[in-house]
Motif scaffolding. Sequence first.
Motif, PDB file in Angstrom:
ATOM      1  N   SER A   4       0.824  -1.211   0.000  1.00  0.00           N
ATOM      2  CA  SER A   4       0.000   0.000   0.000  1.00  0.00           C
ATOM      3  C   SER A   4       0.860   1.264   0.000  1.00  0.00           C
ATOM      4  N   VAL A   5       2.018   1.196   0.631  1.00  0.00           N
ATOM      5  CA  VAL A   5       2.943   2.343   0.615  1.00  0.00           C
ATOM      6  C   VAL A   5       3.486   2.529  -0.800  1.00  0.00           C
ATOM      7  N   LEU A   6       3.723   1.431  -1.496  1.00  0.00           N
ATOM      8  CA  LEU A   6       4.187   1.522  -2.878  1.00  0.00           C
ATOM      9  C   LEU A   6       3.132   2.172  -3.775  1.00  0.00           C
ATOM     10  N   PHE A  29      -1.200   7.231   8.794  1.00  0.00           N
ATOM     11  CA  PHE A  29      -0.744   7.412   7.417  1.00  0.00           C
ATOM     12  C   PHE A  29      -0.713   6.076   6.682  1.00  0.00           C
ATOM     13  N   ARG A  30      -0.217   5.044   7.355  1.00  0.00           N
ATOM     14  CA  ARG A  30      -0.208   3.708   6.737  1.00  0.00           C
ATOM     15  C   ARG A  30      -1.625   3.257   6.414  1.00  0.00           C
ATOM     16  N   SER A  31      -2.554   3.557   7.293  1.00  0.00           N
ATOM     17  CA  SER A  31      -3.956   3.205   7.057  1.00  0.00           C
ATOM     18  C   SER A  31      -4.517   3.956   5.855  1.00  0.00           C
ATOM     19  N   LEU A  32      -4.158   5.208   5.727  1.00  0.00           N
ATOM     20  CA  LEU A  32      -4.583   6.009   4.577  1.00  0.00           C
ATOM     21  C   LEU A  32      -4.013   5.430   3.282  1.00  0.00           C
ATOM     22  N   CYS A  33      -2.765   5.011   3.310  1.00  0.00           N
ATOM     23  CA  CYS A  33      -2.154   4.358   2.147  1.00  0.00           C
ATOM     24  C   CYS A  33      -2.900   3.074   1.799  1.00  0.00           C
ATOM     25  N   ALA A  34      -3.263   2.303   2.813  1.00  0.00           N
ATOM     26  CA  ALA A  34      -3.996   1.056   2.586  1.00  0.00           C
ATOM     27  C   ALA A  34      -5.367   1.334   1.978  1.00  0.00           C
ATOM     28  N   ALA A  37      -4.858   2.163  -1.662  1.00  0.00           N
ATOM     29  CA  ALA A  37      -4.563   0.945  -2.427  1.00  0.00           C
ATOM     30  C   ALA A  37      -5.821   0.119  -2.638  1.00  0.00           C
ATOM     31  N   ASP A  38      -6.638   0.002  -1.605  1.00  0.00           N
ATOM     32  CA  ASP A  38      -7.890  -0.766  -1.718  1.00  0.00           C
ATOM     33  C   ASP A  38      -8.840  -0.121  -2.725  1.00  0.00           C
ATOM     34  N   ALA A  39      -8.967   1.204  -2.681  1.00  0.00           N
ATOM     35  CA  ALA A  39      -9.867   1.905  -3.611  1.00  0.00           C
ATOM     36  C   ALA A  39      -9.391   1.755  -5.047  1.00  0.00           C
ATOM     37  N   GLU A  40      -8.091   1.879  -5.262  1.00  0.00           N
ATOM     38  CA  GLU A  40      -7.564   1.726  -6.623  1.00  0.00           C
ATOM     39  C   GLU A  40      -7.756   0.303  -7.132  1.00  0.00           C
ATOM     40  N   ALA A  41      -7.537  -0.683  -6.266  1.00  0.00           N
ATOM     41  CA  ALA A  41      -7.720  -2.087  -6.664  1.00  0.00           C
ATOM     42  C   ALA A  41      -9.191  -2.374  -6.978  1.00  0.00           C
ATOM     43  N   ALA A  42     -10.092  -1.832  -6.180  1.00  0.00           N
ATOM     44  CA  ALA A  42     -11.515  -2.038  -6.427  1.00  0.00           C
ATOM     45  C   ALA A  42     -11.930  -1.395  -7.747  1.00  0.00           C
ATOM     46  N   ALA A  43     -11.404  -0.227  -8.039  1.00  0.00           N
ATOM     47  CA  ALA A  43     -11.728   0.438  -9.311  1.00  0.00           C
ATOM     48  C   ALA A  43     -11.289  -0.423 -10.488  1.00  0.00           C
ATOM     49  N   VAL A  44     -10.120  -1.004 -10.383  1.00  0.00           N
ATOM     50  CA  VAL A  44      -9.623  -1.866 -11.466  1.00  0.00           C
ATOM     51  C   VAL A  44     -10.496  -3.109 -11.609  1.00  0.00           C
ATOM     52  N   ARG A  45     -10.876  -3.705 -10.474  1.00  0.00           N
ATOM     53  CA  ARG A  45     -11.747  -4.888 -10.545  1.00  0.00           C
ATOM     54  C   ARG A  45     -13.067  -4.548 -11.229  1.00  0.00           C
ATOM     55  N   TRP A  46     -13.680  -3.422 -10.849  1.00  0.00           N
ATOM     56  CA  TRP A  46     -14.948  -3.031 -11.468  1.00  0.00           C
ATOM     57  C   TRP A  46     -14.766  -2.664 -12.927  1.00  0.00           C
ATOM     58  N   GLU A  47     -13.625  -2.101 -13.265  1.00  0.00           N
ATOM     59  CA  GLU A  47     -13.345  -1.739 -14.653  1.00  0.00           C
ATOM     60  C   GLU A  47     -13.363  -2.971 -15.559  1.00  0.00           C
ATOM     61  N   HIS A  48     -12.968  -4.103 -15.007  1.00  0.00           N
ATOM     62  CA  HIS A  48     -12.906  -5.340 -15.790  1.00  0.00           C
ATOM     63  C   HIS A  48     -14.142  -6.222 -15.617  1.00  0.00           C
ATOM     64  N   ASP A  67     -10.122  11.305  -3.750  1.00  0.00           N
ATOM     65  CA  ASP A  67     -10.293  11.948  -2.449  1.00  0.00           C
ATOM     66  C   ASP A  67      -9.214  11.495  -1.459  1.00  0.00           C
ATOM     67  N   LEU A  68      -8.938  10.196  -1.454  1.00  0.00           N
ATOM     68  CA  LEU A  68      -7.902   9.678  -0.560  1.00  0.00           C
ATOM     69  C   LEU A  68      -6.526  10.211  -0.942  1.00  0.00           C
ATOM     70  N   ALA A  69      -6.254  10.323  -2.231  1.00  0.00           N
ATOM     71  CA  ALA A  69      -4.978  10.881  -2.679  1.00  0.00           C
ATOM     72  C   ALA A  69      -4.853  12.341  -2.250  1.00  0.00           C
ATOM     73  N   ALA A  70      -5.946  13.079  -2.304  1.00  0.00           N
ATOM     74  CA  ALA A  70      -5.914  14.472  -1.851  1.00  0.00           C
ATOM     75  C   ALA A  70      -5.636  14.544  -0.350  1.00  0.00           C
ATOM     76  N   GLU A  71      -6.229  13.643   0.412  1.00  0.00           N
ATOM     77  CA  GLU A  71      -5.976  13.605   1.847  1.00  0.00           C
ATOM     78  C   GLU A  71      -4.523  13.222   2.133  1.00  0.00           C
ATOM     79  N   LEU A  72      -4.020  12.294   1.361  1.00  0.00           N
ATOM     80  CA  LEU A  72      -2.623  11.892   1.486  1.00  0.00           C
ATOM     81  C   LEU A  72      -1.702  13.071   1.181  1.00  0.00           C
ATOM     82  N   ALA A  73      -2.000  13.797   0.126  1.00  0.00           N
ATOM     83  CA  ALA A  73      -1.190  14.968  -0.250  1.00  0.00           C
ATOM     84  C   ALA A  73      -1.217  16.015   0.858  1.00  0.00           C
TER      85      ALA A  73
END
Length: 81
Positions: A4-6, A29-34, A37-48, A67-73
């Motif tokens: 998730s940090v990656l 912060f680690r939780s926010l990264c997770a 990562a979960d939101a991006e993975a879910a988007a990809v799953r739904w995309e397919h 939104d999560l990326a903005a919070e991370l920033a």
Amino acid sequence: MDQSVLVAIARFPDRVHAIEELARNNEDFRSLCADLADAEAAAVRWEHSSLPVSAARCAEYRELARDLAAELAATLDRHLK
């Protein structure tokens, strides 16, 4: 390093050092990264997905990831001060 940090590093490659430092020392912060990562993975799953709701769900998860990326920033910006 945690996957998730990656994901956060991939989103903000110019802020690698700050991300690594915060990830080492800040559980929130680690939780926010997770979450990102979960939101991006879910988007990809739904995309397919071939389900009728896939486009709407993909859009929802992409928005959540933005939104999560903005919070991370914002967290990274506060860390620099």
